[in-house]
Design a protein around this motif. Structure first.
Motif, PDB file in Angstrom:
ATOM      1  N   THR A 125       0.830  -1.204   0.000  1.00  0.00           N
ATOM      2  CA  THR A 125       0.000   0.000   0.000  1.00  0.00           C
ATOM      3  C   THR A 125       0.863   1.253   0.000  1.00  0.00           C
ATOM      4  N   GLU A 126       1.863   1.276   0.859  1.00  0.00           N
ATOM      5  CA  GLU A 126       2.750   2.448   0.930  1.00  0.00           C
ATOM      6  C   GLU A 126       3.504   2.652  -0.377  1.00  0.00           C
ATOM      7  N   LYS A 127       4.015   1.563  -0.960  1.00  0.00           N
ATOM      8  CA  LYS A 127       4.750   1.670  -2.229  1.00  0.00           C
ATOM      9  C   LYS A 127       3.864   2.232  -3.331  1.00  0.00           C
ATOM     10  N   LYS A 128       2.669   1.685  -3.457  1.00  0.00           N
ATOM     11  CA  LYS A 128       1.766   2.140  -4.513  1.00  0.00           C
ATOM     12  C   LYS A 128       1.319   3.572  -4.262  1.00  0.00           C
ATOM     13  N   LYS A 143      -7.272   4.499  -7.113  1.00  0.00           N
ATOM     14  CA  LYS A 143      -6.256   3.769  -7.884  1.00  0.00           C
ATOM     15  C   LYS A 143      -5.474   2.793  -7.009  1.00  0.00           C
ATOM     16  N   VAL A 144      -5.130   3.210  -5.814  1.00  0.00           N
ATOM     17  CA  VAL A 144      -4.384   2.340  -4.897  1.00  0.00           C
ATOM     18  C   VAL A 144      -5.250   1.150  -4.483  1.00  0.00           C
ATOM     19  N   ILE A 145      -6.511   1.411  -4.172  1.00  0.00           N
ATOM     20  CA  ILE A 145      -7.424   0.328  -3.780  1.00  0.00           C
ATOM     21  C   ILE A 145      -7.592  -0.659  -4.932  1.00  0.00           C
ATOM     22  N   GLN A 146      -7.797  -0.157  -6.144  1.00  0.00           N
ATOM     23  CA  GLN A 146      -7.952  -1.034  -7.311  1.00  0.00           C
ATOM     24  C   GLN A 146      -6.705  -1.893  -7.530  1.00  0.00           C
ATOM     25  N   TYR A 147      -5.548  -1.288  -7.382  1.00  0.00           N
ATOM     26  CA  TYR A 147      -4.294  -2.027  -7.561  1.00  0.00           C
ATOM     27  C   TYR A 147      -4.189  -3.170  -6.558  1.00  0.00           C
ATOM     28  N   SER A 150      -6.567  -5.939  -7.241  1.00  0.00           N
ATOM     29  CA  SER A 150      -6.149  -6.734  -8.399  1.00  0.00           C
ATOM     30  C   SER A 150      -5.028  -7.699  -8.022  1.00  0.00           C
ATOM     31  N   ARG A 151      -4.297  -7.392  -6.965  1.00  0.00           N
ATOM     32  CA  ARG A 151      -3.255  -8.281  -6.457  1.00  0.00           C
ATOM     33  C   ARG A 151      -3.839  -9.399  -5.597  1.00  0.00           C
ATOM     34  N   GLY A 152      -5.144  -9.323  -5.320  1.00  0.00           N
ATOM     35  CA  GLY A 152      -5.804 -10.408  -4.606  1.00  0.00           C
ATOM     36  C   GLY A 152      -5.983 -10.193  -3.116  1.00  0.00           C
ATOM     37  N   PHE A 153      -5.818  -8.966  -2.660  1.00  0.00           N
ATOM     38  CA  PHE A 153      -6.044  -8.696  -1.238  1.00  0.00           C
ATOM     39  C   PHE A 153      -7.530  -8.428  -1.005  1.00  0.00           C
ATOM     40  N   GLU A 154      -8.015  -8.775   0.176  1.00  0.00           N
ATOM     41  CA  GLU A 154      -9.422  -8.635   0.518  1.00  0.00           C
ATOM     42  C   GLU A 154      -9.780  -7.162   0.683  1.00  0.00           C
ATOM     43  N   GLN A 155     -11.002  -6.798   0.252  1.00  0.00           N
ATOM     44  CA  GLN A 155     -11.412  -5.403   0.230  1.00  0.00           C
ATOM     45  C   GLN A 155     -11.405  -4.756   1.615  1.00  0.00           C
ATOM     46  N   VAL A 158      -7.861  -4.004   2.555  1.00  0.00           N
ATOM     47  CA  VAL A 158      -7.335  -2.936   1.702  1.00  0.00           C
ATOM     48  C   VAL A 158      -7.857  -1.584   2.189  1.00  0.00           C
ATOM     49  N   GLN A 159      -9.148  -1.505   2.470  1.00  0.00           N
ATOM     50  CA  GLN A 159      -9.735  -0.251   2.958  1.00  0.00           C
ATOM     51  C   GLN A 159      -9.060   0.188   4.249  1.00  0.00           C
ATOM     52  N   GLU A 160      -8.828  -0.771   5.137  1.00  0.00           N
ATOM     53  CA  GLU A 160      -8.177  -0.477   6.415  1.00  0.00           C
ATOM     54  C   GLU A 160      -6.748   0.033   6.202  1.00  0.00           C
ATOM     55  N   ALA A 161      -6.017  -0.612   5.293  1.00  0.00           N
ATOM     56  CA  ALA A 161      -4.625  -0.224   5.033  1.00  0.00           C
ATOM     57  C   ALA A 161      -4.541   1.164   4.400  1.00  0.00           C
ATOM     58  N   VAL A 162      -5.427   1.449   3.449  1.00  0.00           N
ATOM     59  CA  VAL A 162      -5.416   2.752   2.771  1.00  0.00           C
ATOM     60  C   VAL A 162      -5.835   3.854   3.728  1.00  0.00           C
ATOM     61  N   SER A 163      -6.846   3.616   4.554  1.00  0.00           N
ATOM     62  CA  SER A 163      -7.291   4.643   5.494  1.00  0.00           C
ATOM     63  C   SER A 163      -6.201   4.930   6.541  1.00  0.00           C
ATOM     64  N   GLY A 164      -5.346   3.970   6.798  1.00  0.00           N
ATOM     65  CA  GLY A 164      -4.234   4.175   7.736  1.00  0.00           C
ATOM     66  C   GLY A 164      -3.180   5.131   7.190  1.00  0.00           C
ATOM     67  N   LEU A 165      -3.141   5.318   5.876  1.00  0.00           N
ATOM     68  CA  LEU A 165      -2.161   6.224   5.262  1.00  0.00           C
ATOM     69  C   LEU A 165      -2.598   7.672   5.334  1.00  0.00           C
TER      70      LEU A 165
END
Length: 166
Positions: A125-128, A143-147, A150-155, A158-165
């Motif tokens: 998440t941080e890299k993207k 875009k980060v969530i879609q990426y 697409s890598r196969g992580f659970e939604q 992903v939402q939790e990881a992106v909101s942490g940024l």
């Protein structure tokens, strides 16, 4: 199976294997890396061995432990997660494509440590996030969530990881 020769009529047909030759070649093929029965069946089909002959060779490979679907599922899941940073959903999809049973898919996914999984998700998440040049925060987040999905992580993860940024 491979349709490469259909579009290249000038290309010579692939060399077919005899049954004796196939056994030795399959042992080498399976010893090089873990294979599924689907991959071996496909290889045999490409080399002109079909039906009962192919099934006999596969049964013999299983009997001599060159082929083991559980071992394949575990190695596949471990490798795709650690090397390609795929999520559980992508690994599951790829294993289903190779005709691996749901029980064996679960065994394979058990190779992934949950803490390591989440750490990998955060790293990806941080890299993207850093590589995405979008100025609009909403579009960048999308875009980060879609990426990541697409890598196969659970939604939800992903939402939790992106909101942490943010």
């Amino acid at each position: 199976m491979s349709g490469w020769g259909k579009n290249n009529p000038d290309q010579a047909p692939k060399k077919y294997w005899s049954l004796d030759e196939a056994k030795g070649k399959l042992e080498t093929y399976c010893a090089y890396q873990e294979r599924s029965q689907w991959e071996v069946r496909r290889k045999l089909y490409e080399k002109g061995i079909k039906g009962d002959d192919a099934e006999e060779l596969i049964a013999e490979m299983i009997g001599t432990d060159f082929l083991n679907e559980e071992r394949f599922a575990r190695a596949f899941a471990r490798g795709k997660f650690r090397l390609k940073h795929w999520g559980r959903l992508r690994i599951t999809r790829e294993l289903k494509m190779r005709d691996i049973s749901p029980r064996l898919i679960q065994y394979g996914l058990s190779e992934i440590d949950p803490e390591e999984y989440y750490d990998t998700l955060l790293t990806q998440t941080e890299k993207k996030w850093d590589k995405t040049l979008e100025k609009d925060l909403f579009k960048k987040r999308y875009k980060v969530i879609q990426y990541l999905m697409s890598r196969g992580f659970e939604q939800d993860l992903v939402q939790e990881a992106v909101s942490g940024l943010q």
